[in-house]
Design a protein around this motif. Sequence first.
Motif, short mmCIF file in Angstrom:
data_model
loop_
_atom_site.label_atom_id
_atom_site.label_comp_id
_atom_site.label_asym_id
_atom_site.label_seq_id
_atom_site.Cartn_x
_atom_site.Cartn_y
_atom_site.Cartn_z
N ALA A 12 0.84 -1.20 0.00
CA ALA A 12 0.00 0.00 0.00
C ALA A 12 0.88 1.25 0.00
O ALA A 12 0.60 2.21 -0.74
N LEU A 13 1.91 1.24 0.81
CA LEU A 13 2.84 2.38 0.84
C LEU A 13 3.53 2.56 -0.50
O LEU A 13 3.70 3.70 -0.98
N ARG A 14 3.92 1.46 -1.13
CA ARG A 14 4.56 1.54 -2.45
C ARG A 14 3.60 2.09 -3.49
O ARG A 14 3.94 2.96 -4.29
N GLN A 15 2.37 1.59 -3.48
CA GLN A 15 1.37 2.05 -4.45
C GLN A 15 1.11 3.55 -4.30
O GLN A 15 0.91 4.25 -5.29
N ALA A 16 1.13 4.04 -3.06
CA ALA A 16 0.86 5.46 -2.80
C ALA A 16 1.99 6.37 -3.27
O ALA A 16 1.82 7.59 -3.32
N THR A 17 3.15 5.79 -3.65
CA THR A 17 4.24 6.62 -4.19
C THR A 17 4.06 6.83 -5.69
O THR A 17 4.73 7.68 -6.27
N LEU A 18 3.17 6.06 -6.30
CA LEU A 18 2.91 6.19 -7.74
C LEU A 18 1.86 7.28 -7.97
O LEU A 18 1.05 7.57 -7.08
N ALA A 19 1.83 7.84 -9.14
CA ALA A 19 0.85 8.88 -9.45
C ALA A 19 -0.52 8.23 -9.70
O ALA A 19 -0.61 7.25 -10.44
N PRO A 20 -1.58 8.77 -9.09
CA PRO A 20 -2.90 8.23 -9.36
C PRO A 20 -3.30 8.50 -10.81
O PRO A 20 -2.84 9.47 -11.41
N VAL A 21 -4.13 7.62 -11.36
CA VAL A 21 -4.62 7.74 -12.73
C VAL A 21 -5.99 8.41 -12.66
O VAL A 21 -6.79 8.09 -11.78
N PRO A 22 -6.28 9.35 -13.57
CA PRO A 22 -7.60 10.02 -13.53
C PRO A 22 -8.75 9.01 -13.52
O PRO A 22 -8.70 7.98 -14.21
N LEU A 23 -9.78 9.32 -12.74
CA LEU A 23 -10.91 8.41 -12.59
C LEU A 23 -11.55 8.06 -13.93
O LEU A 23 -11.91 6.90 -14.16
N ALA A 24 -11.68 9.03 -14.83
CA ALA A 24 -12.29 8.76 -16.14
C ALA A 24 -11.47 7.73 -16.92
O ALA A 24 -12.03 6.88 -17.62
N THR A 25 -10.16 7.77 -16.78
CA THR A 25 -9.30 6.80 -17.45
C THR A 25 -9.49 5.42 -16.84
O THR A 25 -9.57 4.41 -17.56
N VAL A 26 -9.57 5.35 -15.52
CA VAL A 26 -9.80 4.07 -14.84
C VAL A 26 -11.13 3.48 -15.29
O VAL A 26 -11.21 2.28 -15.62
N PHE A 27 -12.17 4.30 -15.35
CA PHE A 27 -13.48 3.83 -15.79
C PHE A 27 -13.40 3.28 -17.22
O PHE A 27 -13.94 2.21 -17.53
N ALA A 28 -12.70 4.00 -18.09
CA ALA A 28 -12.54 3.55 -19.48
C ALA A 28 -11.78 2.23 -19.56
O ALA A 28 -12.13 1.34 -20.35
N TYR A 29 -10.74 2.06 -18.74
CA TYR A 29 -9.99 0.80 -18.73
C TYR A 29 -10.89 -0.37 -18.33
O TYR A 29 -10.80 -1.45 -18.91
N ILE A 30 -11.74 -0.16 -17.34
CA ILE A 30 -12.61 -1.25 -16.89
C ILE A 30 -13.60 -1.61 -18.00
O ILE A 30 -13.81 -2.80 -18.27
N ASN A 31 -14.16 -0.63 -18.67
CA ASN A 31 -15.05 -0.91 -19.79
C ASN A 31 -14.30 -1.65 -20.90
O ASN A 31 -14.83 -2.59 -21.50
N GLU A 32 -13.07 -1.24 -21.14
CA GLU A 32 -12.23 -1.89 -22.15
C GLU A 32 -12.05 -3.37 -21.79
O GLU A 32 -12.22 -4.26 -22.65
N PHE A 33 -11.70 -3.65 -20.55
CA PHE A 33 -11.54 -5.03 -20.10
C PHE A 33 -12.84 -5.82 -20.27
O PHE A 33 -12.82 -6.94 -20.80
#
Length: 189
Positions: A12-33
Amino acid sequence: MGEDGEKRTKEALRQATLAPVPLATVFAYINEFLNYIVDFPIAAEKSGDIILEGKKEDVIGHGIWIKNEYQWKPQSNKPPYLSNDPKYEAIQKYFNFSFQKDIVWIKFTKDGYVGVVCDSSDINHSYSNTSGKLIRSINQEWDTKNLFVFPITGAMTKYKKRKQIETGIGQYLISKSVPIIDFYSHNNF
């Protein structure tokens, strides 16, 4: 804290060092999958509204982007562990799927991180479960006004089970470099 808990906290600490991805992009990725596992893909664009407790929420492709804050009634503590929350009934009716628990939902932190990828009709923003404790351990808070709900329809369960779809969504997001604070939850770790 056990070895598994320490591993989850470290990740969790490692993941929090990465830049978050915009929510709209995450939503699009899930639809893509999800379009990969159905015979007839759905365009990842707004196709309508669903009414939950008198409020409109956007239906986009395979899912719902919930932007209003709701209290979700918990599941019963007796089999079949269903909730009597009318929002689940509205979602089930709108998407025409047979079992209330056939949903995958994604919640976020206020800083825009995917907090966790979950399945079943137990939507919550609790801090007392594993995901909530991880969020607190990295000094984050749940964003209670952004929630993604993806009903698992018969077109999807024709090929995959709900748990496989939950795992697939999480792994697909990871493959797209989306940080997930509770990195292991979708793998039922």
